[in-house]
Write an enzyme that holds these catalytic residues in place. Structure first.
Site, PDB file in Angstrom:
ATOM      1  N   VAL A   1      -3.840  -5.241   4.817  1.00 45.03           N
ATOM      2  CA  VAL A   1      -2.995  -5.721   3.721  1.00 45.03           C
ATOM      3  C   VAL A   1      -3.836  -5.815   2.444  1.00 45.03           C
ATOM      4  O   VAL A   1      -3.546  -6.609   1.564  1.00 45.03           O
ATOM      5  CB  VAL A   1      -2.340  -7.088   4.040  1.00 45.03           C
TER       6      VAL A   1
ATOM      7  N   ARG B   1      -5.953  -3.045  -0.158  1.00 38.64           N
ATOM      8  CA  ARG B   1      -5.523  -2.050  -1.131  1.00 38.64           C
ATOM      9  C   ARG B   1      -5.857  -0.676  -0.557  1.00 38.64           C
ATOM     10  O   ARG B   1      -6.820  -0.502   0.204  1.00 38.64           O
ATOM     11  CB  ARG B   1      -6.245  -2.218  -2.474  1.00 38.64           C
TER      12      ARG B   1
ATOM     13  N   ASP C   1      -0.160  -1.447   5.553  1.00 36.93           N
ATOM     14  CA  ASP C   1       0.788  -1.746   4.479  1.00 36.93           C
ATOM     15  C   ASP C   1       0.377  -1.098   3.168  1.00 36.93           C
ATOM     16  O   ASP C   1       1.136  -1.114   2.208  1.00 36.93           O
ATOM     17  CB  ASP C   1       0.901  -3.262   4.298  1.00 36.93           C
TER      18      ASP C   1
ATOM     19  N   GLU D   1       0.380   6.322  -2.721  1.00 34.88           N
ATOM     20  CA  GLU D   1       1.666   5.684  -2.437  1.00 34.88           C
ATOM     21  C   GLU D   1       2.722   6.241  -3.395  1.00 34.88           C
ATOM     22  O   GLU D   1       2.466   6.353  -4.595  1.00 34.88           O
ATOM     23  CB  GLU D   1       1.548   4.162  -2.588  1.00 34.88           C
TER      24      GLU D   1
ATOM     25  N   HIS E   1       3.981  -0.984   1.456  1.00 34.34           N
ATOM     26  CA  HIS E   1       3.317  -1.942   0.566  1.00 34.34           C
ATOM     27  C   HIS E   1       4.255  -3.133   0.281  1.00 34.34           C
ATOM     28  O   HIS E   1       4.440  -3.553  -0.869  1.00 34.34           O
ATOM     29  CB  HIS E   1       2.904  -1.278  -0.752  1.00 34.34           C
TER      30      HIS E   1
ATOM     31  N   SER F   1       4.193  -6.154   2.353  1.00 32.57           N
ATOM     32  CA  SER F   1       3.815  -7.371   3.077  1.00 32.57           C
ATOM     33  C   SER F   1       3.877  -8.615   2.202  1.00 32.57           C
ATOM     34  O   SER F   1       3.979  -9.726   2.705  1.00 32.57           O
ATOM     35  CB  SER F   1       2.398  -7.229   3.660  1.00 32.57           C
TER      36      SER F   1
END
Length: 323
Positions: A234, A236, A260, A265, A284, A286
């Site tokens: 969680v 980056r 996550d 992305e 992404h 969480s």
């Protein structure tokens, strides 16, 4: 004396936030922007003193040049915790704050829920259910007595540690300046990680993306982990070496991963990560829950009151440490 202010809100849907700001501070001039492309023009025309910014369309294309340019605000309030979408800034010219801590509890629930998903073999139970198969040889794997390694004992890491302790786990962790902490049995320096990987049954990553953390979890790290290790990320995108992770999951160097965050992305459709059965992929999210946006903005409003009154801001981000 209350300081006047021009506040710009950069978000997918800035109208509700702008209305809330006008409700509590009607003397503030506020404008909302829902486009990265249009943000530069609004900054040059409106010349905001303060920018409240959400990276609603990801990091790619974020208007950092305009935000940090000569016409940019003197204070950037990031409506999240990460600031890797911003270039390096001069703290003499601009102050950057974040909303660290707002989503710590939610992210901790995600991390622990992901770990339990694998220890309880929820996917296997679901497969048995779909096949109408009653496997009387099944048994559960408890987390009590297992060791959790938390890489990054900031507010999220500490929230994860509290939940791990409630389940009877041994908790070890790292931070740049190691000091004793509640719910953590041993706090280590980041440089100790090579000796810690092999101890962990569950590894939770909750560090910012820095030069020192980029590619932190690489092939050597995976080689040192137990084959039964569960990785929860969680942090980056970029903290984990994606190729090394894929290899580790394919060859059984670790058991599973809940991811996550990703270097790119949205995760490209042709990424091999999609096809791995021992992986949970989340977009992404969480830290995202129904009340997140309002709670983050209320934290900003509290800080804005300080700024207008000439009081110190909280949650100031160090441009070198990036947190």
């Amino acid at each position: 004396m209350t300081k006047p202010a021009r506040v710009m809100i950069l978000d997918r849907d800035p109208a509700p936030l702008a209305a809330r700001l006008s409700e509590v501070m009607p003397d503030v001039s506020v404008k909302g922007c829902d486009s990265y492309v249009a943000a530069g023009t609004m900054i040059s025309e409106f010349r905001p003193d303060v920018l409240y910014s959400i990276t609603f369309a990801g990091r790619v294309g974020y208007p950092s040049e305009a935000v940090l340019g000569p016409e940019g605000p003197e204070w950037i309030a990031v409506g999240g915790s990460g600031v890797d979408h911003l270039e390096v800034w001069n703290p003499d010219d601009v102050t950057v704050t974040n909303s660290a801590g707002v989503a710590a509890g939610m992210m901790a629930e995600y991390a622990f829920g992901a770990a339990l998903h694998f220890t309880l073999d929820i996917a296997g139970l679901q497969a048995d259910q779909n096949a109408r198969r009653w496997d009387s040889t099944r048994s559960m794997t408890p987390v009590k007595g297992k060791t959790m390694l938390i890489v990054g004992l900031g507010q999220t890491g500490q929230a994860v540690a509290a939940r791990a302790k409630a389940f009877g786990m041994q908790v070890i962790g790292t931070r740049s300046r190691p000091v004793p902490m509640d719910n953590v049995d041993a706090v280590h320096a980041s440089g100790d990680l090579p000796d810690l990987w092999e101890q962990a049954d569950v590894v939770v990553l909750s560090v910012p993306l820095l030069d020192s953390t980029r590619g932190l979890v690489d092939a050597r790290a995976f080689a040192a982990m137990k084959e039964s290790t569960i990785l929860v990320d969680v942090s980056r995108g970029g903290v984990v070496d994606a190729d090394a992770l894929i290899n580790a999951l394919r060859n059984g160097s670790i058991a599973a991963a809940a991811l996550d965050v990703f270097k790119t992305e949205p995760l490209p459709a042709d990424s091999p990560i999609w096809d791995l059965e021992n992986v949970i992929i989340s977009p992404h999210c969480s830290s995202v829950y129904a009340e997140w946006a309002s709670e983050s903005f209320e934290l900003f409003l509290e800080n804005l009151r300080n700024w207008r009154a000439g009081k110190p801001l909280f949650n100031i981000v160090d441009p070198v440490r990036r947190y």
